[in-house]
Design an enzyme around this catalytic site. Structure first.
Site, mmCIF file in Angstrom:
data_model
loop_
_atom_site.group_PDB
_atom_site.id
_atom_site.type_symbol
_atom_site.label_atom_id
_atom_site.label_comp_id
_atom_site.label_asym_id
_atom_site.label_seq_id
_atom_site.Cartn_x
_atom_site.Cartn_y
_atom_site.Cartn_z
ATOM 1 N N HIS A 1 19.862 9.440 31.168
ATOM 2 C CA HIS A 1 21.273 9.438 30.593
ATOM 3 C C HIS A 1 21.291 8.486 29.442
ATOM 4 O O HIS A 1 22.370 8.236 28.703
ATOM 5 C CB HIS A 1 22.199 8.966 31.430
ATOM 6 C CG HIS A 1 23.768 9.472 31.287
ATOM 7 N ND1 HIS A 1 24.575 8.439 31.127
ATOM 8 C CD2 HIS A 1 23.991 10.780 30.829
ATOM 9 C CE1 HIS A 1 25.727 9.159 30.830
ATOM 10 N NE2 HIS A 1 25.827 10.504 30.632
ATOM 11 N N LYS B 1 20.951 6.667 25.672
ATOM 12 C CA LYS B 1 21.202 7.041 24.067
ATOM 13 C C LYS B 1 20.647 5.829 23.401
ATOM 14 O O LYS B 1 21.240 4.841 23.200
ATOM 15 C CB LYS B 1 22.476 7.258 23.938
ATOM 16 C CG LYS B 1 23.202 8.529 24.685
ATOM 17 C CD LYS B 1 24.017 8.175 25.709
ATOM 18 C CE LYS B 1 24.807 9.325 26.391
ATOM 19 N NZ LYS B 1 25.090 9.039 27.841
ATOM 20 N N LYS C 1 32.157 4.075 27.438
ATOM 21 C CA LYS C 1 31.802 3.289 28.827
ATOM 22 C C LYS C 1 31.781 1.992 28.238
ATOM 23 O O LYS C 1 30.704 1.421 27.834
ATOM 24 C CB LYS C 1 30.664 3.891 29.038
ATOM 25 C CG LYS C 1 30.609 5.295 29.599
ATOM 26 C CD LYS C 1 29.498 5.966 28.393
ATOM 27 C CE LYS C 1 29.021 7.467 28.561
ATOM 28 N NZ LYS C 1 29.909 8.110 29.601
ATOM 29 N N ASP D 1 38.071 -11.391 29.695
ATOM 30 C CA ASP D 1 38.309 -12.806 29.359
ATOM 31 C C ASP D 1 38.192 -13.213 27.806
ATOM 32 O O ASP D 1 37.744 -14.353 27.706
ATOM 33 C CB ASP D 1 37.649 -13.784 30.357
ATOM 34 C CG ASP D 1 38.096 -13.589 31.695
ATOM 35 O OD1 ASP D 1 39.350 -12.932 32.081
ATOM 36 O OD2 ASP D 1 37.633 -14.172 32.583
#
Length: 484
Positions: free
Chosen positions: A225, A227, A404, A409
């Protein structure tokens, strides 16, 4: 005898199925894996004859213990050992970065315990919002390449944008550059005509774990998966954007696609180059002698701290999941997560709940409309439990959010290929960039808040009173959550 077999072949097959299924159940139980996952396998094996065995065969093997491919040949080469030693930090450097990393130093050490995830300081990081921005930059860098081009993608198609990228590869190969392309055989779709063009131009290309009927296998495989693009060993790309028209918001696209990618220049490129070579040796079945041209000297213009973490059946631990877990549990002010697929395991649910209950502002952005019916309802089954812990859940309404990302913070952020689901954490080959930088974090934070303007918040009370038929769908799909 033959007549008996002919008349009773279904009964014989069924008995044979359950003999094998019982053996598989015993194996699963003895592995002492997550109880939820164990029960899911047992249910599938017992109540779904034949199909259950297929699911177990595809998902039930522990590939992290019996690795699909070994990284040893690449990692043992002298140049790679030299690069890893070069990127190692001494105690003085650790003290230097401790000042601006604060409590996130624990996260650095966690990833650093995996020798393939060194912290690099000399980096420039550009955040690329959406496909148009990514492909403009990528095509420019491809056309300016001088030595070599390495691409590793889950999806690459020879459609409008894909043809532009592939044509650029062919052009550079005919100019004498070394061009290598690794693509997932299930996710990608290259015509025989394009493959012929790649061959005649001198572009080396191989599919990852070829399958006979890629259109029928869907997600029921261990897939690559990632890239990754590496150009001249100096520039790299990593993130959520595959090479396909789907990811570019052309006028004739039916769905607006919101995504995020990174362009990296600096020492972090070396880690992505090493990850590419481990994949390349597997797909090409070639033992490559790696030399210095793939790892040129880096001139430091900026000091942005970046760690590259690869995870999958080729690694000893779920590196990306562990890093996300620690980032969430050490958060003090906020955690903002964008993910297209939210099917969290128990560890991630606990981390998010504990953070939110301790006063951390935890917000999660997911698509309102998913591209998978099962994943959509499985995701919905987790929302009530998350909202009970004061986690705010938003659903993106402008189109499909595929980014994704996670920001914590104003100091830590991650962009990569990993979704927040079982498949990304345990099954697929993934790669994420972990960035320790206030400027980068604030940009991603602002993008997240902008995306919330195109989203609706899920109201806990209304969600609790949703129709029972929806809850039934969710419960059914949730049974498959450790497997999808």
């Amino acid at each position: 005898m033959l007549e008996y077999l002919k008349d009773n072949y279904w009964i014989i097959l069924l008995i044979l199925n359950y003999v094998i299924a019982i053996s598989a159940v015993i194996t699963v139980v003895l592995k002492n894996i997550n109880p939820t996952k164990t029960l899911s396998y047992i249910i599938v094996l017992v109540f779904f004859p034949f199909f259950g065995l297929l699911v177990y065969y595809l998902f039930g093997q522990e590939y992290r213990k019996n690795k699909i491919f070994s990284r040893k040949h690449v990692l043992n080469q002298s140049i790679i050992k030299s690069i890893n030693q070069e990127l190692e930090f001494n105690k003085n450097q650790i003290r230097k970065i401790d000042d601006f990393l604060d409590h996130k130093l624990k996260l650095v050490k966690l990833l650093y315990s995996n020798k393939n995830s060194p912290l690099t300081l000399c980096n420039e990081v550009d955040i690329l919002k959406n496909g148009k921005t990514k492909f403009e930059a990528l095509l420019r860098d491809l056309n300016n390449a001088k030595n070599h081009i390495h691409l590793e993608y889950y999806i690459i198609k020879d459609d409008k944008i894909g043809s532009k990228v592939l044509d650029a590869l062919c052009k550079k190969a005919t100019q004498g550059l070394k061009v290598r392309l690794a693509y997932d055989d299930v996710g990608s779709d290259l015509s025989s005509k394009m493959k012929q063009k790649l061959n005649s131009s001198g572009v080396e290309h191989y599919p990852f774990m070829p399958v006979l009927f890629s259109s029928l296998t869907g997600k029921m495989n261990y897939r690559n998966h990632r890239k990754i693009a590496v150009i001249d060993g100096e520039i790299a790309y990593v993130g959520g954007i595959n090479i396909s028209d789907t990811y570019v918001n052309y006028d004739d696209n039916h769905v607006y696609w919101r995504d995020t990618h990174l362009r990296l220049v600096g020492e972090a490129v070396k880690s992505l180059q090493i990850d590419f070579f481990t994949t390349w040796e597997f797909v090409s079945n070639q033992k490559i002698n790696i030399d210095e041209r793939y790892f040129p000297e880096v001139t430091c213009k900026n000091e942005v701290a970046v760690q590259i973490a690869a995870s999958g059946p080729d690694t000893d631990a779920p590196n990306i999941m562990e890093a996300m877990f620690m980032a969430i549990t050490t958060a003090e002010n906020y955690v903002y997560i964008t993910t297209p697929y939210l099917v969290p395991n128990d560890q991630m649910i606990t981390a998010l709940q504990v953070a939110a209950k301790s006063g951390v502002d935890v917000r999660i952005l997911i698509p309102k409309q998913s591209d998978s019916w099962v994943v959509k309802h499985a995701t919905n089954s987790y929302l009530e439990r998350l909202m009970d812990a004061n986690i705010k859940v938003y659903r993106y309404t402008k189109g499909f959010v595929h980014a994704k990302t996670m920001v914590v913070d104003d100091i830590f952020s991650t962009v990569g290929t990993s979704n927040m689901d079982y498949r990304s954490f345990n099954i697929n080959f993934e790669v994420n960039a972990f960035i320790y930088d206030a400027k980068t974090s604030k940009i991603l934070k602002n993008y997240f808040l902008e995306d919330l303007e195109c989203a609706e918040i899920v109201e806990p009370e209304r969600w609790t009173n949703r129709p029972k038929i929806e809850k039934l769908k969710e419960s059914y799909c949730r049974l498959w959550s450790p497997l999808i």
